[in-house]
Design a protein around this motif. Structure first.
Motif, short mmCIF file in Angstrom:
data_model
loop_
_atom_site.label_atom_id
_atom_site.label_comp_id
_atom_site.label_asym_id
_atom_site.label_seq_id
_atom_site.Cartn_x
_atom_site.Cartn_y
_atom_site.Cartn_z
N LEU A 120 0.83 -1.21 0.00
CA LEU A 120 0.00 0.00 0.00
C LEU A 120 0.86 1.26 0.00
CD1 LEU A 120 -2.81 1.34 0.27
CD2 LEU A 120 -2.54 1.12 2.75
N ILE A 121 1.88 1.28 0.85
CA ILE A 121 2.79 2.42 0.90
C ILE A 121 3.50 2.59 -0.44
CG2 ILE A 121 4.95 3.25 1.93
CD1 ILE A 121 3.95 2.03 4.58
N PHE A 124 1.51 4.28 -3.14
CA PHE A 124 1.37 5.73 -3.00
C PHE A 124 2.71 6.45 -3.03
CE2 PHE A 124 -2.87 4.57 -2.04
CZ PHE A 124 -3.62 5.67 -2.41
N GLY A 125 3.81 5.75 -3.30
CA GLY A 125 5.08 6.43 -3.51
C GLY A 125 6.17 6.12 -2.51
N GLY A 126 5.91 5.23 -1.53
CA GLY A 126 6.94 4.85 -0.58
C GLY A 126 7.30 5.95 0.39
N GLY A 127 8.52 5.87 0.92
CA GLY A 127 9.03 6.93 1.79
C GLY A 127 8.62 6.83 3.24
N SER A 128 8.01 5.72 3.65
CA SER A 128 7.59 5.56 5.04
C SER A 128 7.80 4.13 5.48
CB SER A 128 6.13 5.95 5.22
OG SER A 128 5.94 7.33 5.04
N ASP A 132 5.30 1.87 11.21
CA ASP A 132 4.84 3.14 11.75
C ASP A 132 3.48 3.51 11.17
OD1 ASP A 132 6.93 3.72 13.53
OD2 ASP A 132 8.17 4.46 11.89
N PHE A 133 3.31 3.33 9.86
CA PHE A 133 2.03 3.63 9.23
C PHE A 133 0.94 2.70 9.79
CE2 PHE A 133 -0.92 3.25 5.50
CZ PHE A 133 -1.49 4.51 5.67
N MET A 134 1.25 1.43 9.91
CA MET A 134 0.30 0.47 10.49
C MET A 134 -0.11 0.91 11.89
SD MET A 134 0.35 -2.01 13.10
CE MET A 134 2.08 -2.40 13.27
N ALA A 135 0.85 1.39 12.68
CA ALA A 135 0.56 1.77 14.05
C ALA A 135 -0.45 2.91 14.11
CB ALA A 135 1.85 2.19 14.76
#
Length: 198
Positions: A120-121, A124-128, A132-135
């Motif tokens: 998913l990240i 949308f272009g990565g960079g994360s 952390d996004f899941m949290a």
């Protein structure tokens, strides 16, 4: 392409404000930041690529895992180590433990759903960081659910709409993540971005 979920028991009460850990400092958002994408949460906060969680204008929150958590979850594996705790709308505070790959917690999410979050990240272009996004998606669903469902055996499934926007190509998606918790043990069992919470 949107990832959506319909049906369920609507949570009619006003969303509670998520409490932030008191031991984590905040810093100013870089003025020169030009994010590729962001995820907008129901309480008005955001997760911004390359920056992190933005609970309110001018602040950011550090990454989920610190070195002690990495050591506790990986070598040696301490399944009961608590990485963080979030307030849930109906079950009180819920802990994300290290857990085990086959049962629950961070290690289970990593083993079973890391690729779902990372794909998913990447879309949308990565960079994360996937975890952390899941949290922060998990935190948003627990504190401001649009619906909850019984998941059997004293488990409850939370979901809420998360709007994602790619600022470079206009790609948009509405996630309806699945967050399953143990209502009696007050722990996160799993978290993934697809909408199977019913």
């Amino acid at each position: 392409m949107g990832l959506t979920l319909s049906g369920g028991i609507a949570a009619n009460a006003a969303p509670s404000e998520p409490s932030e850990p008191s031991n984590q400092a905040t810093t100013s958002t870089p003025a020169s930041a030009s994010p590729d994408w962001e995820a907008q949460f129901p309480d008005g906060s955001k997760y911004v690529s390359g920056i992190g969680f933005v609970p309110k204008p001018g602040t950011i929150q550090p990454r989920l895992l610190n070195p002690f958590d990495w050591l506790s979850c990986n070598n040696p594996n301490d399944p009961f180590h608590v990485i963080t705790t979030w307030p849930s709308k109906y079950q009180g505070n819920v802990a994300l433990q290290c857990g085990k790959a086959t049962t629950s917690g961070y290690n289970h999410i990593s083993a079973q759903h890391k690729n779902n979050w990372q794909d998913l990240i990447n879309r949308f272009g990565g960079g994360s960081s996937w975890d952390d996004f899941m949290a922060y998606v998990t935190k948003a669903a627990l504190s401001s659910p649009s619906a909850i469902y019984g998941a059997g055996f004293e488990k409850v499934c939370y979901t809420t709409p998360i709007n994602m926007i790619n600022h470079n190509n206009g790609d948009k998606a509405t996630l309806s993540p699945t967050i399953i918790i143990s209502s009696n043990n007050k722990i996160v069992i799993t978290s993934y971005p697809a909408g199977n919470c019913r």
